[in-house]
Design a protein around this motif. Structure first.
Motif, PDB file in Angstrom:
ATOM      1  N   LEU A  81       0.845  -1.195   0.000  1.00 17.96           N
ATOM      2  CA  LEU A  81       0.000   0.000   0.000  1.00 17.96           C
ATOM      3  C   LEU A  81       0.878   1.242   0.000  1.00 17.96           C
ATOM      4  CD1 LEU A  81      -2.869  -0.953   2.456  1.00 17.96           C
ATOM      5  CD2 LEU A  81      -2.904  -0.885  -0.031  1.00 17.96           C
ATOM      6  N   ALA A  82       1.907   1.217   0.851  1.00 18.44           N
ATOM      7  CA  ALA A  82       2.798   2.377   0.929  1.00 18.44           C
ATOM      8  C   ALA A  82       3.494   2.595  -0.414  1.00 18.44           C
ATOM      9  CB  ALA A  82       3.828   2.169   2.028  1.00 18.44           C
ATOM     10  N   ALA A  83       3.827   1.487  -1.107  1.00 17.37           N
ATOM     11  CA  ALA A  83       4.564   1.609  -2.352  1.00 17.37           C
ATOM     12  C   ALA A  83       3.708   2.222  -3.460  1.00 17.37           C
ATOM     13  CB  ALA A  83       5.064   0.235  -2.796  1.00 17.37           C
ATOM     14  N   VAL A  84       2.393   2.161  -3.304  1.00 13.74           N
ATOM     15  CA  VAL A  84       1.549   2.811  -4.312  1.00 13.74           C
ATOM     16  C   VAL A  84       0.788   3.982  -3.688  1.00 13.74           C
ATOM     17  CG1 VAL A  84       1.340   0.839  -5.834  1.00 13.74           C
ATOM     18  CG2 VAL A  84      -0.271   1.098  -3.953  1.00 13.74           C
ATOM     19  N   ASP A  85       1.401   4.590  -2.649  1.00  9.70           N
ATOM     20  CA  ASP A  85       0.877   5.814  -2.033  1.00  9.70           C
ATOM     21  C   ASP A  85      -0.508   5.628  -1.411  1.00  9.70           C
ATOM     22  OD1 ASP A  85       3.136   7.186  -2.587  1.00  9.70           O
ATOM     23  OD2 ASP A  85       2.387   8.056  -4.451  1.00  9.70           O
ATOM     24  N   LEU A  86      -0.747   4.441  -0.868  1.00  6.91           N
ATOM     25  CA  LEU A  86      -1.995   4.224  -0.126  1.00  6.91           C
ATOM     26  C   LEU A  86      -1.624   3.927   1.311  1.00  6.91           C
ATOM     27  CD1 LEU A  86      -3.909   1.902  -2.600  1.00  6.91           C
ATOM     28  CD2 LEU A  86      -4.296   4.332  -2.223  1.00  6.91           C
ATOM     29  N   ARG A  87      -2.593   3.977   2.205  1.00  9.01           N
ATOM     30  CA  ARG A  87      -2.317   3.620   3.597  1.00  9.01           C
ATOM     31  C   ARG A  87      -3.604   3.103   4.222  1.00  9.01           C
ATOM     32  NH1 ARG A  87      -4.263   7.705   7.047  1.00  9.01           N
ATOM     33  NH2 ARG A  87      -5.076   9.430   5.814  1.00  9.01           N
ATOM     34  N   PHE A  88      -3.416   2.396   5.341  1.00 15.52           N
ATOM     35  CA  PHE A  88      -4.575   2.015   6.133  1.00 15.52           C
ATOM     36  C   PHE A  88      -4.966   3.214   6.981  1.00 15.52           C
ATOM     37  CE2 PHE A  88      -2.996  -2.420   5.640  1.00 15.52           C
ATOM     38  CZ  PHE A  88      -4.157  -2.925   5.122  1.00 15.52           C
ATOM     39  N   THR A  89      -6.246   3.498   7.041  1.00 12.21           N
ATOM     40  CA  THR A  89      -6.681   4.499   8.003  1.00 12.21           C
ATOM     41  C   THR A  89      -6.727   3.846   9.367  1.00 12.21           C
ATOM     42  OG1 THR A  89      -8.965   3.902   7.655  1.00 12.21           O
ATOM     43  CG2 THR A  89      -8.100   5.698   6.308  1.00 12.21           C
ATOM     44  N   ALA A  90      -6.901   4.664  10.400  1.00 10.89           N
ATOM     45  CA  ALA A  90      -6.964   4.127  11.765  1.00 10.89           C
ATOM     46  C   ALA A  90      -8.077   3.091  11.870  1.00 10.89           C
ATOM     47  CB  ALA A  90      -7.198   5.270  12.744  1.00 10.89           C
ATOM     48  N   GLU A  91      -9.149   3.296  11.091  1.00  7.07           N
ATOM     49  CA  GLU A  91     -10.285   2.371  11.175  1.00  7.07           C
ATOM     50  C   GLU A  91     -10.010   1.083  10.395  1.00  7.07           C
ATOM     51  OE1 GLU A  91     -10.773   5.674  10.321  1.00  7.07           O
ATOM     52  OE2 GLU A  91     -11.175   6.108  12.440  1.00  7.07           O
ATOM     53  N   GLY A  92      -8.895   1.035   9.653  1.00  4.66           N
ATOM     54  CA  GLY A  92      -8.554  -0.196   8.956  1.00  4.66           C
ATOM     55  C   GLY A  92      -8.935  -0.202   7.494  1.00  4.66           C
ATOM     56  N   SER A  93      -9.614   0.859   7.002  1.00  9.43           N
ATOM     57  CA  SER A  93      -9.923   0.887   5.578  1.00  9.43           C
ATOM     58  C   SER A  93      -8.724   1.482   4.827  1.00  9.43           C
ATOM     59  CB  SER A  93     -11.166   1.733   5.326  1.00  9.43           C
ATOM     60  OG  SER A  93     -10.963   3.028   5.819  1.00  9.43           O
ATOM     61  N   ILE A  94      -8.753   1.367   3.484  1.00  8.36           N
ATOM     62  CA  ILE A  94      -7.622   1.805   2.675  1.00  8.36           C
ATOM     63  C   ILE A  94      -7.911   3.181   2.106  1.00  8.36           C
ATOM     64  CG2 ILE A  94      -6.336   1.349   0.547  1.00  8.36           C
ATOM     65  CD1 ILE A  94      -6.804  -1.632   1.134  1.00  8.36           C
ATOM     66  N   ALA A  95      -6.939   4.102   2.246  1.00  8.89           N
ATOM     67  CA  ALA A  95      -7.148   5.469   1.766  1.00  8.89           C
ATOM     68  C   ALA A  95      -5.888   5.964   1.083  1.00  8.89           C
ATOM     69  CB  ALA A  95      -7.497   6.389   2.932  1.00  8.89           C
ATOM     70  N   ARG A  96      -6.025   7.052   0.337  1.00 11.68           N
ATOM     71  CA  ARG A  96      -4.847   7.660  -0.299  1.00 11.68           C
ATOM     72  C   ARG A  96      -3.915   8.191   0.771  1.00 11.68           C
ATOM     73  NH1 ARG A  96      -5.405   9.507  -5.525  1.00 11.68           N
ATOM     74  NH2 ARG A  96      -3.180   9.921  -5.318  1.00 11.68           N
TER      75      ARG A  96
END
Lengths: 420, 372
Positions: free
Chosen positions: A173-188
């Protein structure tokens, strides 16, 4: 001996022909195997195993689960969506883990690992590690929150729970500029931290430019070499290969000497009056420098396959086309060029693949605008020591190369590729 | 031109010279006229200048000096693609990335012909070479003979005035080559197109041509019909190059009109004076093996000599015998297997004879090796 079916071919002594044939082949197969075995072993150890290791590291995430094993076990029943902090047993387990981890000096590493996901985790773990051993009795939760109030933050606990799995997608996710939000969903990723997609894009774009330049520069010289008499073409070939035999560092450094602001080319331009003293061109330590130096270095990889393909095109093709009424341009475009497709494909894919993984030249002459993804992989390997992210970036690069390879196979056919 | 030319030749080489390096001439002062509809073969060993002549005609080489006329017009400065000359290359030069149909359509498309006409002409060309239904194949999927036919069809599909063929059958095996010789010959007869054909194979030249120009050392040695070349060679090179030939070295003893007597080792031979010099000059006598009679009737030939049989080779329709005669150990005689002859034996002495007309006294050029 196996029963022989009627109609089956047999040798003179009654052995089925297939068995006999396989036996005859076995010897030569063993011999062939013996010949490739050393290289195969070498490739296995130096190539396949490291790639496998890289792929594994890009998802591997056992550190948190191993060091905080009591906490992770206690967290099993906790529901991150409940909106409540974990209960007292979890905190008790956490204190025990910290005490143990303090002795092994492992909790600091967990902090660094979790810091990739959430800022401040490293300092939280260092701080807690120093003080956790003072907590000897309940209430553990209050004591921990007293050490640092972030232990009362739900996001921290959600992160710990999420990263307690043995495998994680967070590097990718980090390698494509995404991250987990605190709630566990995936966000930019936040705007200012989005760098990798842009870098991948830049790497692909620069590689495309470099490949195109190599093709434009290499095609005419290859044509000339393939059509001139042997003596002249050999001279040209030496001139093409001479840089190839020179050290990469020497060549790159030469470009620095040539292209820098006080360098040869700028001096010459100023001297001839084409540009003013104040407007010296900046051609190095930026994108231009990377393109120029890499085009120069990769040119032979384009010329050699092109030349080897052009060499096999008989001059009679062009003559036939001319005699059939095609003017020189039509003859070239409709008869000569299609026959060089295999060389163009091989040269382009070779240059492109080398270019997207190139490291040393962009590192030396790229500055900030001319660095490529490989430079960031190196950075994560050597400086930030985030090997997981480096591995994920590398795996994506590998996937891109393989995708190109498949695409090329679909379009041109890998069998048609001639490298020399 | 002041001289009244009754009919301008279709192709004319006028005093053409060609040099590749500025030091030696590959083609020397070539004058050659080719008539409309003629099948002319340029025959000669490799390096004799025949292919260079063809390439100059096609426009891939420029003449160093002289003019080449096509249909009355100098084509020295006409680019190859404007000459409207079809060409069949040695290795066919079919475009491997195109199908047979695309190969044949290529010359029509570059001439911007309409789609319907292209289709029609391609179909006709395929029909002509009996390859209908092969249009969608690639050249690599065809046999050598089929590729050859496509190459011929491609050179003819745009209906050129002139077709050049550069050793087109060299890559085929013997049987196929002979078949293709007839096919090309028939196509030529049917279409009436002018063909200039280059080969080093004399059998091919004799089979196919209306006229043959024999090249050697950049010069046309003789230009004649196949029969004329074989029966009436005008110099030693032609006699030697075309067909089999016995050579006897001698000196002219006396010239007597068309005939002459020549002193050779061990006898005096009556011969036809073709290009020999006067009395006392060296000459080479040329005699075809099939024109020698074994055990001739008394008085039937002016030349009768004793010969020792050295070797006999049975070849079915004839026996090839090597004799020692007049100082020549390689004297070949073909004895027809007609039952009229008594069988010969190695080592025996027989009488052989020939007429004066069949024995041609030719010049003895100093460059020509005296014996080989």
């Amino acid at each position: 001996m196996a029963a022989i079916a009627p109609g089956q071919l047999t040798t003179a002594d009654g052995t089925p022909l297939k068995v006999s044939f396989a036996r005859a082949l076995r010897r030569s197969r063993l011999k062939a195997l013996g010949l490739v075995l050393p290289l195969f072993a070498f490739l296995l150890i130096t190539f396949l195993v490291p790639i496998g290791d890289m792929l594994f590291r890009s998802v591997e995430n056992q550190l948190v689960g191993r060091v905080l094993h009591r906490t992770v076990a206690a967290l099993a029943d906790w529901d991150p969506a409940s909106g409540e902090l974990p209960g007292e047993p979890v905190f008790e387990a956490l204190v025990a883990d910290f005490v143990e981890g303090r002795e092994n000096r492992t909790t600091g590493r967990v902090g660094v690992r979790l810091n990739y996901e959430l800022g401040g985790m490293s300092s939280l773990f260092r701080k807690t590690g120093r003080r956790a051993k003072r907590i000897r009795e309940a209430p553990y939760r209050a004591a921990m929150i007293a050490i640092d109030e972030r232990w009362g933050n739900l996001d921290v606990w959600r992160l710990v729970k999420r990263e307690s799995d043995a495998y994680t997608a967070s590097y990718y996710l980090a390698a494509v500029d995404l991250r987990f939000t605190a709630e566990g969903s995936i966000a930019r990723q936040e705007e200012e931290r989005q760098i990798y997609l842009r870098l991948f894009g830049r790497t692909l774009w620069l590689s495309l430019i470099i490949t195109t330049l190599c093709l434009l520069l290499g095609y005419p010289i290859s044509y000339l070499m393939a059509t001139l008499p042997v003596r002249t073409s050999n001279l040209l070939m030496i001139m093409v290969l001479l840089p190839f035999w020179t050290s990469l560092l020497v060549r790159t450094t030469c470009w620095i000497a040539l292209l820098q602001q006080q360098g040869v080319i700028n001096d010459l331009l100023v001297w001839t009056g084409l540009i003013g003293e104040d407007n010296r061109l900046s051609m190095i330590h930026n994108r231009t420098g990377t393109i120029i130096a890499m085009t120069h270095i990769l040119l032979p990889f384009m010329v050699l396959p092109l030349y080897s393909v052009m060499k096999t095109i008989p001059p009679s093709y062009m003559r036939a086309a001319r005699s059939l009424g095609a003017n020189p341009f039509t003859a070239f475009v409709r008869v000569y060029m299609p026959n060089t497709a295999a060389g163009v494909g091989a040269g382009s894919i070779l240059v492109f693949i080398i270019a997207i993984g190139y490291y040393i030249t962009p590192a030396l002459v790229g500055g900030t605008s001319g660095t490529l993804i490989s430079n960031f992989i190196a950075h994560h390997m050597q400086v930030s020591l985030n090997w997981g992210l480096a591995a994920a970036l590398g795996a994506l690069l590998l996937a891109a190369v393989l995708a190109l390879y498949v695409l090329y196979d679909k379009l041109v056919g890998i069998d048609n590729m001639r490298l020399g | 031109m002041s001289a009244p030319a009754p009919r301008e030749a279709f192709v004319r080489f006028a005093d053409v010279q060609k040099s590749y390096d500025g030091e030696t001439l590959v083609v020397k002062n070539l004058d050659l006229e080719i008539d409309r509809g003629e099948f002319l073969t340029m025959l000669g060993p490799s390096g004799s200048g025949k292919t260079t002549c063809l390439m100059m005609l096609a426009g891939f080489e420029t003449a160093t000096y002289g003019d080449i006329f096509l249909d009355g017009r100098s084509i020295n400065n006409v680019a190859p693609h404007r000459r409207d000359i079809g060409m069949v290359f040695q290795n066919y030069a079919l475009f491997p990335h195109m199908t047979v149909h695309e190969n044949l359509a290529f010359p029509l498309e570059v001439r911007k012909l309409g789609k319907a006409e292209v289709e029609e002409r391609v179909a006709r060309a395929l029909d002509m070479v009996e390859l209908t239904g092969f249009g969608s194949r690639r050249p690599a999927q065809l046999s050598g003979g089929q590729q050859q036919r496509v190459a011929v069809a491609r050179a003819l599909v745009f209906e050129p005035k002139l077709v050049l063929m550069d050793e087109p059958l060299g890559a085929l095996d013997k049987q196929l080559r002979e078949q293709m010789q007839f096919e090309i010959r028939h196509i030529h007869e049917r279409l009436g197109v002018t063909v200039v054909y280059v080969t080093h194979d004399q059998g091919e030249a004799l089979t196919m041509s209306d006229r043959i120009a024999v090249f050697n050392d950049g010069v046309i040695q003789q230009i004649s019909t196949p029969e004329g070349l074989y029966e009436r060679p005008e110099n030693v090179f032609v006699a030697q190059f075309i067909g089999e030939n016995n050579r006897l070295l001698g000196t002219v003893a006396e010239r007597n009109g068309d005939l002459c007597s020549v002193t050779v080792e061990g006898g005096l031979v009556q011969a036809l004076a073709v290009s020999c010099g006067g009395r006392g000059e060296a000459t080479i006598l040329s005699l075809r093996p099939e024109r020698v009679t074994v055990a001739p009737e008394a008085g039937s030939c002016p030349n009768v000599f004793d010969a020792v049989v050295e070797e006999l080779i049975y070849l079915g329709d004839h026996v090839r015998s090597r004799l020692r005669l007049l100082g020549d150990e390689e004297f070949i005689v073909k004895v027809p297997n007609s039952g009229m002859h008594r069988p010969m034996h190695v080592g025996e002495t027989v009488q052989v004879g020939w007429s004066a007309e069949d024995c041609r006294a030719l010049d003895s050029p100093p460059s020509f090796p005296a014996a080989n």
